[in-house]
Enzyme design. Structure first.
Site, PDB file in Angstrom:
ATOM      1  N   GLN A 162     -63.999   4.256  -3.595  1.00  0.00           N
ATOM      2  CA  GLN A 162     -64.097   5.513  -4.347  1.00  0.00           C
ATOM      3  C   GLN A 162     -62.800   5.783  -5.115  1.00  0.00           C
ATOM      4  O   GLN A 162     -61.710   5.656  -4.568  1.00  0.00           O
ATOM      5  CB  GLN A 162     -64.415   6.670  -3.381  1.00  0.00           C
ATOM      6  CG  GLN A 162     -64.716   7.989  -4.060  1.00  0.00           C
ATOM      7  CD  GLN A 162     -66.001   7.984  -4.900  1.00  0.00           C
ATOM      8  OE1 GLN A 162     -66.916   7.216  -4.651  1.00  0.00           O
ATOM      9  NE2 GLN A 162     -66.063   8.853  -5.888  1.00  0.00           N
ATOM     10  N   LYS A 219     -73.355   9.800  -1.256  1.00  0.00           N
ATOM     11  CA  LYS A 219     -73.776   8.388  -1.308  1.00  0.00           C
ATOM     12  C   LYS A 219     -74.281   7.938   0.067  1.00  0.00           C
ATOM     13  O   LYS A 219     -75.300   7.269   0.181  1.00  0.00           O
ATOM     14  CB  LYS A 219     -72.610   7.511  -1.795  1.00  0.00           C
ATOM     15  CG  LYS A 219     -72.307   7.721  -3.281  1.00  0.00           C
ATOM     16  CD  LYS A 219     -71.019   7.052  -3.739  1.00  0.00           C
ATOM     17  CE  LYS A 219     -70.689   7.485  -5.165  1.00  0.00           C
ATOM     18  NZ  LYS A 219     -69.448   6.910  -5.690  1.00  0.00           N
ATOM     19  N   ASP A 229     -70.576  -1.001  -7.691  1.00  0.00           N
ATOM     20  CA  ASP A 229     -70.221  -0.088  -8.792  1.00  0.00           C
ATOM     21  C   ASP A 229     -70.227  -0.787 -10.151  1.00  0.00           C
ATOM     22  O   ASP A 229     -70.179  -0.116 -11.187  1.00  0.00           O
ATOM     23  CB  ASP A 229     -68.791   0.443  -8.572  1.00  0.00           C
ATOM     24  CG  ASP A 229     -68.775   1.824  -7.935  1.00  0.00           C
ATOM     25  OD1 ASP A 229     -69.735   2.587  -8.140  1.00  0.00           O
ATOM     26  OD2 ASP A 229     -67.780   2.131  -7.244  1.00  0.00           O
TER      27      ASP A 229
HETATM   28  N1  GUN Z   1     -65.195   8.230  -8.921  1.00  0.00           N
HETATM   29  C1  GUN Z   1     -65.955   8.943  -9.794  1.00  0.00           C
HETATM   30  N2  GUN Z   1     -67.110   8.284 -10.041  1.00  0.00           N
HETATM   31  C2  GUN Z   1     -67.062   7.133  -9.331  1.00  0.00           C
HETATM   32  C3  GUN Z   1     -67.966   6.054  -9.176  1.00  0.00           C
HETATM   33  O1  GUN Z   1     -69.042   5.981  -9.766  1.00  0.00           O
HETATM   34  N3  GUN Z   1     -67.549   5.059  -8.335  1.00  0.00           N
HETATM   35  C4  GUN Z   1     -66.372   5.089  -7.701  1.00  0.00           C
HETATM   36  N4  GUN Z   1     -66.053   4.067  -6.921  1.00  0.00           N
HETATM   37  N5  GUN Z   1     -65.506   6.085  -7.824  1.00  0.00           N
HETATM   38  C5  GUN Z   1     -65.861   7.112  -8.642  1.00  0.00           C
END
Ligand code: GUN
Length: 293
Positions: A96, A52, A119
């Site tokens: 995350q 990311k 998100d």
């Molecule tokens: N863990 C697995 N996929 C995601 C996601 O899209 N966002 C976040 N914050 N954690 C994750």
């Protein structure tokens, strides 16, 4: 059969975002800034967050990585979320997942200001999606709708079967597809682990979206001739054919299903690459204050 090339579309979208950032810079605006909170050292999360941050750099966004050890308290984590909510330099941020046991994940998600919820996990954004208001939509469903748009796949009046009811993929996707509008207006059924007659229902579908996390669950005998099949699965399955000893495996038995489809996404290279660009798009929307005006 046409292959839906998520890698190519994701790369095109990145180029579009780069152009928008250039325009913002030219006009003396503020560079979009995404922050990510990472707790502990889970291998998967480390890789996701690193990707990311890298994607932000590639399109010219600012990014910040905020780390906590896995003994962080709920109070410390919530204090950081509140701080980021108030920090005007940060347009959007994510926490995350997964989080350690001592943390109430839902409390953390609900503490994120909806205006900065890149998100789209906060219930305010989910609720707004449900009633058709502008909202941040979680990255995978957002990316799938974008793929349908870019390949001009008709959804109006079509029968869509969504396999899986997760809060992150199946549930929001079912809502988006059934909404009024272009690349929506579908008739949607959500199937899950307690559903009966899965094969029979799938056989009626014009569009199948498989988001169960069960490798090769969807077989050719579950798919109607000419259907569109979107595979969200990404399970690491042991394989002797790869150097790493693992193969990323989708929820669809690709080789046999592909011969019956009008469109299909591969794994890897289908839905996966769209997820990170959708997060970038959400960051841009947050920076431009386009959702909450
Ligand atoms: N863990 C697995 N996929 C995601 C996601 O899209 N966002 C976040 N914050 N954690 C994750």
């Amino acid at each position: 059969m046409k292959l839906i090339d998520g890698k190519k579309i994701a790369s095109e979208i990145k180029t579009e975002i780069v152009a928008e950032v250039e325009l913002i810079k030219k006009n003396g605006g503020k560079i979009p800034h995404l922050a990510a909170i990472l707790v502990g050292h889970d291998g998967g999360s480390e890789i996701y967050v690193a990707n990311k941050v890298k994607a932000c750099e590639e399109v010219g966004f600012k990014s910040s990585l905020i780390r906590f050890e896995d003994d962080v308290t709920q109070q410390e984590l919530l204090a950081k979320v509140h701080e980021l909510n108030l920090n005007n330099d940060i347009d959007g941020f994510i926490v995350q997942l997964p989080l350690p046991k001592q943390i109430n994940k839902q409390k953390v998600i609900e503490a994120i200001a909806p205006q900065k919820d890149a998100d789209g996990f906060n219930p305010v954004n989910i609720g707004r999606t449900v009633i058709g208001l502008p909202s941040f939509v979680s990255a995978t469903p957002f990316g799938i709708i974008e793929l349908l748009k870019r390949y001009k796949i008709e959804t109006s009046g079509k029968y869509c079967v969504v396999l899986g009811r997760s809060n992150i993929v199946g549930r929001p996707l079912s809502i988006l597809l059934s909404q009024k509008g272009k690349f929506a207006d579908a008739t949607v059924t959500v199937l899950h682990s307690r559903s009966n007659n899965i094969k029979e229902i799938c056989c009626m579908a014009d569009i199948i979206i498989a988001a169960l996390g069960q490798p090769e669950f969807v077989k050719a005998n579950m798919v109607k001739e000419g259907a569109v099949v979107i595979d969200v699965g990404t399970t690491r399955v042991k394989s002797e054919l790869t150097k790493s000893g693992f193969k990323l495996t989708g929820d669809v038995k690709f080789d046999e299903v592909a011969t019956k489809c009008s469109f299909i996404t591969p794994v890897p290279g289908g839905v996966g690459p769209m997820t990170i660009v959708s997060l970038l798009k959400n960051t841009l929307l947050a920076a431009k204050k386009e959702i909450y005006k």
